[in-house]
Motif scaffolding. Structure first.
Motif, short mmCIF file in Angstrom:
data_model
loop_
_atom_site.label_atom_id
_atom_site.label_comp_id
_atom_site.label_asym_id
_atom_site.label_seq_id
_atom_site.Cartn_x
_atom_site.Cartn_y
_atom_site.Cartn_z
N VAL A 122 15.15 15.20 1.32
CA VAL A 122 14.16 15.45 0.50
C VAL A 122 14.78 15.12 -1.01
CG1 VAL A 122 12.76 17.33 -0.61
CG2 VAL A 122 12.78 16.94 1.74
N VAL A 123 15.73 15.51 -1.62
CA VAL A 123 16.38 15.50 -2.73
C VAL A 123 16.42 13.68 -3.07
CG1 VAL A 123 18.43 15.53 -4.28
CG2 VAL A 123 17.33 17.58 -3.34
N SER A 124 16.95 13.13 -2.26
CA SER A 124 17.29 11.74 -2.10
C SER A 124 16.00 11.04 -2.25
CB SER A 124 17.98 11.20 -0.90
OG SER A 124 18.23 9.84 -0.97
N ALA A 125 14.99 11.21 -1.51
CA ALA A 125 13.47 10.76 -1.53
C ALA A 125 13.01 10.89 -2.86
CB ALA A 125 12.77 11.24 -0.44
N ALA A 126 13.03 12.34 -3.41
CA ALA A 126 12.25 12.66 -4.67
C ALA A 126 13.10 11.65 -5.86
CB ALA A 126 12.57 14.20 -4.89
N ILE A 127 14.37 11.77 -5.85
CA ILE A 127 15.03 10.99 -6.89
C ILE A 127 14.59 9.45 -6.68
CG2 ILE A 127 17.33 10.24 -7.77
CD1 ILE A 127 18.26 13.21 -6.89
N THR A 128 14.82 9.03 -5.47
CA THR A 128 14.53 7.64 -5.50
C THR A 128 12.81 7.27 -6.02
OG1 THR A 128 15.78 7.21 -3.61
CG2 THR A 128 14.16 5.61 -3.72
N LEU A 129 11.92 8.11 -5.49
CA LEU A 129 10.36 8.06 -5.99
C LEU A 129 10.44 8.13 -7.32
CD1 LEU A 129 8.64 9.63 -2.95
CD2 LEU A 129 9.02 7.36 -3.42
N GLY A 130 11.18 9.00 -8.26
CA GLY A 130 10.99 9.16 -9.47
C GLY A 130 11.83 7.80 -9.98
N ALA A 143 -0.16 -7.50 -9.00
CA ALA A 143 0.45 -8.25 -7.80
C ALA A 143 1.59 -7.77 -7.56
CB ALA A 143 0.31 -9.75 -8.57
N HIS A 144 2.38 -7.28 -8.21
CA HIS A 144 3.74 -6.71 -7.63
C HIS A 144 3.75 -5.36 -7.60
CE1 HIS A 144 5.09 -10.86 -7.86
NE2 HIS A 144 4.50 -10.67 -9.13
N PHE A 145 2.90 -4.50 -7.90
CA PHE A 145 2.64 -3.26 -8.03
C PHE A 145 2.85 -2.68 -6.56
CE2 PHE A 145 0.47 0.73 -8.05
CZ PHE A 145 1.10 1.72 -8.85
N SER A 146 2.57 -3.30 -5.47
CA SER A 146 2.60 -2.77 -4.27
C SER A 146 4.06 -2.85 -3.39
CB SER A 146 1.65 -3.70 -3.28
OG SER A 146 2.17 -4.89 -3.14
N ASP A 147 5.07 -3.75 -4.30
CA ASP A 147 6.20 -3.76 -3.79
C ASP A 147 7.23 -2.48 -4.37
OD1 ASP A 147 6.36 -6.39 -2.96
OD2 ASP A 147 6.53 -7.24 -4.96
N PHE A 148 6.70 -1.73 -5.08
CA PHE A 148 7.07 -0.32 -5.25
C PHE A 148 6.20 0.77 -4.94
CE2 PHE A 148 8.53 -2.31 -9.70
CZ PHE A 148 9.70 -2.65 -9.10
N THR A 149 4.93 0.68 -4.87
CA THR A 149 4.33 1.91 -4.36
C THR A 149 4.44 2.08 -2.71
OG1 THR A 149 2.29 0.41 -4.44
CG2 THR A 149 2.66 1.69 -6.13
N TRP A 151 6.75 2.10 -1.07
CA TRP A 151 8.24 3.03 -0.88
C TRP A 151 7.59 4.49 -1.13
CZ3 TRP A 151 13.35 2.01 -0.35
CH2 TRP A 151 13.80 0.37 -0.34
N TYR A 152 6.49 4.71 -1.58
CA TYR A 152 6.15 6.16 -1.68
C TYR A 152 5.71 6.69 -0.21
CZ TYR A 152 5.67 5.90 -6.67
OH TYR A 152 6.04 5.84 -8.18
N ALA A 153 4.83 6.02 0.47
CA ALA A 153 4.70 6.34 1.92
C ALA A 153 5.95 6.11 2.76
CB ALA A 153 3.67 5.09 2.32
N ARG A 154 6.86 5.15 2.67
CA ARG A 154 7.98 5.03 3.53
C ARG A 154 8.79 6.48 3.23
NH1 ARG A 154 8.75 0.07 0.96
NH2 ARG A 154 7.06 -1.41 2.13
N ALA A 159 10.81 11.79 4.74
CA ALA A 159 11.01 13.01 4.22
C ALA A 159 10.12 14.06 5.13
CB ALA A 159 10.73 13.31 2.79
N GLY A 160 9.05 13.89 5.59
CA GLY A 160 8.01 14.52 6.26
C GLY A 160 8.65 14.81 7.82
N VAL A 161 9.13 13.73 8.10
CA VAL A 161 9.75 13.90 9.71
C VAL A 161 10.72 14.68 9.55
CG1 VAL A 161 10.88 12.46 11.44
CG2 VAL A 161 8.78 11.44 10.40
N ASN A 162 11.85 14.67 8.68
CA ASN A 162 12.72 15.48 8.59
C ASN A 162 12.66 16.87 8.65
OD1 ASN A 162 15.64 16.21 8.21
ND2 ASN A 162 15.99 14.06 7.25
N VAL A 163 11.54 17.19 7.60
CA VAL A 163 11.11 18.59 7.66
C VAL A 163 10.53 18.96 9.08
CG1 VAL A 163 9.10 20.14 6.60
CG2 VAL A 163 10.42 18.56 5.12
N ILE A 164 9.76 18.22 9.71
CA ILE A 164 9.19 18.48 10.91
C ILE A 164 10.47 18.82 11.96
CG2 ILE A 164 7.93 17.73 12.87
CD1 ILE A 164 6.18 16.42 10.84
#
Length: 195
Positions: A122-130, A143-149, A151-154, A159-164
């Motif tokens: 979770v910490v790793s994902a939060a820092i990466t997303l930040g 046009a290139h915004f989706s290359d970044f966004t 990653w939010y879902a991935r 992180a959600g699977v790890n919490v489960i």
């Protein structure tokens, strides 16, 4: 250019880790070792800084720019535990240290272990997303915004699977086999059946 930097950062990370442990245990240069090991997150943060400079210089945003942010997030979230793991194994293999203890497999110890791993994820994902969020304004248009966004879902799914998984261990702790002798969540022997 960023792909080359990512590969160079990956190589530098493992070289610094190996040199840090070698100087600590083989040469007994503790201060030099500490400096080398402190350099591990510096490598990933330097990669991220170069990524920012690349985007500011007009480079087309791609998934590799987001990957650079992922390296920094991983280094902060998992770096200390990865260094401790490598330290134990290096010390055992090359410096006569004790055999590394396996992760707990059963009971509440296993549950706590899963929650520690989950916390790192979770910490790793939060820092990466930040960091990715900080890169979005630098990307060249929608046009290139989706290359970044993307990653939010991935990262959110990861992180959600790890919490489960950790929650499942809390609700249904893994039980040791009936004939096992367990200490600290690890099997240390087997019970001898009575004749």
């Amino acid at each position: 250019m960023i792909v080359t930097l990512v590969l160079a950062a990956e190589a530098a990370f493992w070289i610094l880790l190996g040199l840090g442990l070698a100087t600590r245990y083989l040469l007994r240069w503790r201060r030099v070792s500490t400096v080398l090991l402190v350099g591990l997150p510096v490598v990933d943060l330097t990669l991220f800084a170069l990524t920012v400079l690349d985007l500011r210089g007009g480079a087309t945003a791609s998934w590799t720019h987001a990957l650079a942010a992922g390296y920094a997030g991983f280094s902060i979230g998992y770096g200390p535990s990865l260094v401790r793991w490598a330290d134990r194994h290096f010390q055992y293999r090359f410096a006569g240290g004790p055999k590394p203890v396996r992760s707990p497999e059963y009971g509440p110890e296993r549950t706590r272990h899963e929650w520690r791993v989950c916390g790192r994820t979770v910490v790793s994902a939060a820092i990466t997303l930040g960091l990715i969020t900080a890169l979005v304004p630098l990307s060249a248009g929608a046009a290139h915004f989706s290359d970044f966004t993307g990653w939010y879902a991935r990262l959110g799914i990861g992180a959600g699977v790890n919490v489960i998984v950790a929650a499942c261990y809390s609700l249904w702790p893994k039980e040791a086999p009936a004939d096992a002798i367990v200490e600290d969540g690890r099997v240390v022997g087997r019970k001898v059946p009575r004749q």
